[in-house]
Design a protein around this motif. Structure first.
Motif, short mmCIF file in Angstrom:
data_model
loop_
_atom_site.label_atom_id
_atom_site.label_comp_id
_atom_site.label_asym_id
_atom_site.label_seq_id
_atom_site.Cartn_x
_atom_site.Cartn_y
_atom_site.Cartn_z
N LEU B 54 96.37 -86.36 153.21
CA LEU B 54 96.24 -85.74 151.90
C LEU B 54 97.48 -84.91 151.56
O LEU B 54 98.01 -85.01 150.45
CB LEU B 54 94.97 -84.87 151.91
N VAL B 55 97.95 -84.11 152.50
CA VAL B 55 99.13 -83.28 152.25
C VAL B 55 100.32 -84.16 151.87
O VAL B 55 101.01 -83.90 150.87
CB VAL B 55 99.45 -82.41 153.49
N HIS B 78 91.28 -73.18 156.99
CA HIS B 78 92.53 -73.67 157.55
C HIS B 78 93.09 -74.86 156.76
O HIS B 78 94.28 -74.88 156.39
CB HIS B 78 92.30 -74.05 159.02
N ASP B 79 92.22 -75.83 156.49
CA ASP B 79 92.68 -77.02 155.77
C ASP B 79 93.09 -76.68 154.34
O ASP B 79 94.08 -77.21 153.83
CB ASP B 79 91.60 -78.11 155.77
N ALA B 80 92.32 -75.79 153.70
CA ALA B 80 92.66 -75.41 152.33
C ALA B 80 94.03 -74.73 152.28
O ALA B 80 94.80 -74.94 151.34
CB ALA B 80 91.58 -74.48 151.76
N GLN B 81 94.34 -73.96 153.31
CA GLN B 81 95.67 -73.33 153.35
C GLN B 81 96.77 -74.37 153.48
O GLN B 81 97.83 -74.24 152.87
CB GLN B 81 95.73 -72.34 154.52
N ARG B 82 96.52 -75.40 154.27
CA ARG B 82 97.51 -76.48 154.39
C ARG B 82 97.72 -77.17 153.04
O ARG B 82 98.84 -77.47 152.65
CB ARG B 82 97.06 -77.51 155.43
N ILE B 83 96.60 -77.40 152.33
CA ILE B 83 96.69 -78.04 151.01
C ILE B 83 97.42 -77.11 150.04
O ILE B 83 98.29 -77.53 149.27
CB ILE B 83 95.28 -78.37 150.46
N ALA B 84 97.06 -75.82 150.08
CA ALA B 84 97.66 -74.86 149.15
C ALA B 84 99.17 -74.80 149.32
O ALA B 84 99.91 -74.55 148.36
CB ALA B 84 97.03 -73.48 149.36
N VAL B 90 93.47 -75.89 144.96
CA VAL B 90 92.49 -76.28 145.96
C VAL B 90 91.35 -75.27 145.99
O VAL B 90 91.58 -74.07 145.82
CB VAL B 90 93.15 -76.43 147.37
N VAL B 91 90.13 -75.77 146.18
CA VAL B 91 88.96 -74.90 146.37
C VAL B 91 88.35 -75.24 147.72
O VAL B 91 88.12 -76.42 148.02
CB VAL B 91 87.88 -75.14 145.29
N GLN B 92 88.13 -74.22 148.52
CA GLN B 92 87.48 -74.43 149.81
C GLN B 92 85.98 -74.24 149.67
O GLN B 92 85.51 -73.26 149.10
CB GLN B 92 88.02 -73.42 150.84
#
Lengths: 116, 224
Positions: B54-55, B78-84, B90-92
């Protein structure tokens, strides 16, 4: 275990139908679970038993009708029983099919008492 | 032994147990369509590489499309931070003990990013091949991912999600030379449960190996 979520939905629906029909208690809940669903009958029964406590269905019997998978081949139009991981047409070996049954996840019926 | 036949006094119902989720999913779908938004529900086991794919995908597409992501995990952001880190909204959603997203959670999450007017929304479901399958979120298509380290029999072990998916993304193909993975057998297994399944072989490590997926996305945006 998503069966707990499904059992919670099931109990809500059963209670709603019971109230609409002025039932005081639910004695029997009948569901149909198809073979091509992500629902395991034992897990559903376990979750139902736990979550039913304190509801109208606390003492209800949960009856699970397991529905086998049945497909119709779009190529040769034959109908055949199948397993979720073996769905190829046994007649023409085509893999293009429609699901006739096996996707059910249905509250079929409830039964209860109008007296306490 | 339970009596399976109808009994006197039974009240027939004949309603889908997940009808409330189905109703909310239909409302989501109508809302997404009215906004001109295309939505994909990404499902895989933990560790298949959903977030990495996704990233890389976001980095490649973000100049051409307005994107957004809804991240589902039991715990952590953690994943939302990677996306951000890609700059995409992004919404977690933390599902706590629950093993899947549902239509209500997705509807609430979308409300938080609707103002960014996304054109393509990726919903990254909780890592799990079983539980998310039955829960319609209002997506246009389910995407099932599996990595070549998972074993070629995975589609036969978890047939429902492979049956329901429109496309399967095989990830980490850069590892194939190191593994006794039988690619042909894996593809045959996947087609056994879903003959119409499109299968894309990808790796997020080398950007050029994302090409089949990006091409599919481009087609999906044009004609669904």
């Amino acid at each position: 275990m998503h069966e707990s979520g499904i059992a919670a939905n099931l109990l809500q629906m059963a209670e709603r139908v019971a109230l609409q029909n002025e039932l005081k208690t639910i004695t029997r809940v009948v569901v149909a679970i198809g073979a091509l669903t992500g629902v395991e009958a034992h897990a559903l029964a376990f979750a139902f038993g736990v979550l039913a406590k304190g509801t109208l269905a606390e003492h209800a019997e949960l009856v699970i009708q397991e529905v086998p998978l049945r497909l119709r081949c779009r190529q040769c139009e034959c109908e055949y029983p199948a397993r979720p991981n073996a769905m190829t047409c046994p007649n023409c070996l085509s893999g293009i099919f429609d699901v006739l049954q096996g996707r059910e996840l249905t509250l079929k019926a409830i039964k209860g008492n109008r007296d306490e | 032994m339970s009596e399976l036949n109808p009994q006197p006094g039974e009240i027939p119902v004949e309603e889908r147990i997940l009808s409330e989720n189905d109703r909310l999913a239909a409302a989501n779908r109508a809302c997404f369509a009215a906004a001109g938004l295309r939505v994909l529900n990404l499902v895989s086991s933990p560790g298949s590489g959903k977030t990495t794919l996704l990233v890389e995908t976001l980095l490649q597409l973000k100049t051409d499309l307005r994107l957004a992501v809804i991240e589902g995990d039991q715990q952590t952001d953690h994943d939302a931070q990677r996306i951000a880190g890609t700059g995409v909204p992004v919404v977690q959603i933390n599902t706590g003990q629950s093993c899947h997203l549902d239509a209500a959670l997705v509807g609430q999450a979308y409300d938080q990013i609707a103002s960014t007017r996304p054109q393509l929304l990726f919903i990254e479901n909780v890592g799990n091949l079983i539980c998310p399958a039955e829960f319609d979120l209002g997506e246009d298509a389910k995407v099932v991912l599996m990595s070549v380290t998972e074993g070629e029999e995975k589609p036969l072990k978890y047939p429902l999600i492979f049956h329901l998916a429109k496309v399967m993304v095989l990830t980490k193909i850069d590892l194939l030379p190191c593994l006794p993975f039988d690619l042909e057998k894996c593809l045959a297994n996947a087609r056994q449960v879903n003959p119409a399944l499109e299968i894309l072989q990808t790796s997020a490590i080398h950007p050029s190996d994302l090409h089949p997926w990006l091409t599919w996305l481009s087609r999906f945006m044009k004609d669904g």
